[in-house]
Design an enzyme around this catalytic site. Structure first.
Site, PDB file in Angstrom:
ATOM      1  N   ASN A 103     -54.080  95.863  -7.229  1.00 53.28           N
ATOM      2  CA  ASN A 103     -53.119  94.943  -8.122  1.00 53.28           C
ATOM      3  C   ASN A 103     -54.358  94.558  -9.097  1.00 53.28           C
ATOM      4  OD1 ASN A 103     -51.533  93.187  -9.458  1.00 53.28           O
ATOM      5  ND2 ASN A 103     -51.334  91.924  -7.734  1.00 53.28           N
ATOM      6  N   TRP A 104     -54.467  94.830 -10.144  1.00 51.38           N
ATOM      7  CA  TRP A 104     -55.272  94.669 -11.247  1.00 51.38           C
ATOM      8  C   TRP A 104     -54.967  93.096 -11.712  1.00 51.38           C
ATOM      9  CZ3 TRP A 104     -56.755  99.612 -14.449  1.00 51.38           C
ATOM     10  CH2 TRP A 104     -57.338 100.636 -13.588  1.00 51.38           C
ATOM     11  N   SER A 116     -58.118  88.597  -0.511  1.00 46.72           N
ATOM     12  CA  SER A 116     -59.532  88.655  -0.430  1.00 46.72           C
ATOM     13  C   SER A 116     -60.053  89.785   0.428  1.00 46.72           C
ATOM     14  CB  SER A 116     -60.349  87.344   0.189  1.00 46.72           C
ATOM     15  OG  SER A 116     -59.805  86.163  -0.856  1.00 46.72           O
ATOM     16  N   GLY A 151     -56.828  92.818  -4.955  1.00 51.95           N
ATOM     17  CA  GLY A 151     -56.721  92.308  -6.293  1.00 51.95           C
ATOM     18  C   GLY A 151     -58.346  92.469  -6.666  1.00 51.95           C
ATOM     19  N   GLY A 152     -59.269  91.516  -6.583  1.00 50.16           N
ATOM     20  CA  GLY A 152     -60.717  91.319  -7.075  1.00 50.16           C
ATOM     21  C   GLY A 152     -61.413  92.634  -6.679  1.00 50.16           C
TER      22      GLY A 152
HETATM   23  P1  13P Z   1     -57.367  89.199  -3.924  1.00 49.21           P
HETATM   24  O1  13P Z   1     -57.711  90.451  -3.462  1.00 49.21           O
HETATM   25  O2  13P Z   1     -58.205  89.054  -5.359  1.00 49.21           O
HETATM   26  O3  13P Z   1     -57.588  88.188  -3.073  1.00 49.21           O
HETATM   27  O4  13P Z   1     -56.063  89.222  -4.413  1.00 49.21           O
HETATM   28  C1  13P Z   1     -55.124  89.603  -3.747  1.00 49.21           C
HETATM   29  C2  13P Z   1     -53.778  89.797  -4.259  1.00 49.21           C
HETATM   30  O5  13P Z   1     -53.075  88.971  -4.781  1.00 49.21           O
HETATM   31  C3  13P Z   1     -53.217  91.339  -4.449  1.00 49.21           C
HETATM   32  O6  13P Z   1     -51.816  91.503  -4.967  1.00 49.21           O
END
Ligand code: 13P
Length: 254
Positions: A9-10, A208, A229-230
């Site tokens: 998820n960018w 995370s 995400g990240g």
């Molecule tokens: P992170 O991996 O940056 O914590 O984000 C998780 C997220 O919200 C994926 O949808």
């Protein structure tokens, strides 16, 4: 046996040019066919992503979708519009949509139904806030968030458990916290769809997730991959997570 799914998820990162560069590099990485991979760039970069991914087995997802086919809904995009440009997946009910943009259980369900009606695969996000966890309300919140998912087609549904306090914080759920939330969600899916269907439904962990912690989270019995995400914004770390999921599926410890 559930095929692991690793979805990136960018969020609001990477326009069309950066998306093309990222995906061209990702396509050069060797990938295990035993893992489903999906990337979800921002809406404006979806046509470019669809073009670069033509003929590849990497799935393309949007980060949101409206519940109507068309109309006076400034800023929104319909499922048919996504479908038309080659999108196959959509994330619905992400905690950022819920907390920043007022998404509710009802609107999330409406979006998911519209997506499935257009033959899109839905990644439906749930998860408790830190206050809710501290108040001992985690399971009540999860139960409420999935209560009406019986209206969806479970064959085109993936759940994502994303504890809000773990998103973008560097803090992950412990293996025990993740496993018990996932097992609870599977039990709720069993109540809605029956045991056999719930056994084949994938439940992703999000919050995370990065190469350093895949080893403790991906092997859990009811964790079937990740929504990232990240760490999905870097080809090397995203690929490392995909490899870890493949190792896990092959019964090896990453
Ligand atoms: P992170 O991996 O940056 O914590 O984000 C998780 C997220 O919200 C994926 O949808």
């Amino acid at each position: 046996m559930r095929t692991p799914l690793i979805a990136g998820n960018w969020k609001m990162h990477y326009g069309a040019a950066e998306t093309a560069a990222f995906l061209e590099e990702l396509l050069t990485e060797e990938r295990d066919p035993g893992v489903d991979v999906v990337v979800c760039p921002p809406a404006v970069a979806l046509p470019m992503a669809a073009m670069v991914l033509t003929g590849s087995d990497i799935g393309l997802g949007a980060q949101n979708v409206h519940w109507e086919e068309s109309g006076a809904f400034t800023g929104e995009v319909s499922a048919l519009m996504l479908k038309e440009i080659g999108v196959q997946w959509v994330i619905v009910g992400h905690s950022e949509r819920r907390t920043i943009f007022g998404e509710t259980d009802e609107t999330a369900l409406a979006r998911a139904r519209a997506a499935q009606a257009a033959n899109l695969e839905v990644i439906f996000c749930v998860g408790e806030t830190l206050d809710e966890r501290d108040a001992g309300e985690t399971f009540a919140v999860l139960e409420r968030q999935v209560a009406d998912l019986g209206a969806l087609d479970p064959g085109h549904l993936v759940l994502a458990y994303e504890p809000v306090w773990a998103i973008g914080t560097g803090r992950t759920a412990t293996p025990q916290q993740a496993q018990e939330a996932h097992a609870f969600l599977r039990l709720r899916m069993s109540a809605l769809f029956g045991g056999e269907t719930s056994e084949s439904l994938r439940i992703l962990y999000g919050g995370s997730l990065k190469p350093a912690n895949t080893g403790e989270l991906l092997p859990l019995a009811d964790v079937d991959g990740g929504l990232i995400g990240g760490a999905s914004l870097d080809v090397r770390s995203f690929s490392a997570i995909i490899r870890a999921a493949a190792d896990c599926a092959a019964g090896e410890t990453p």
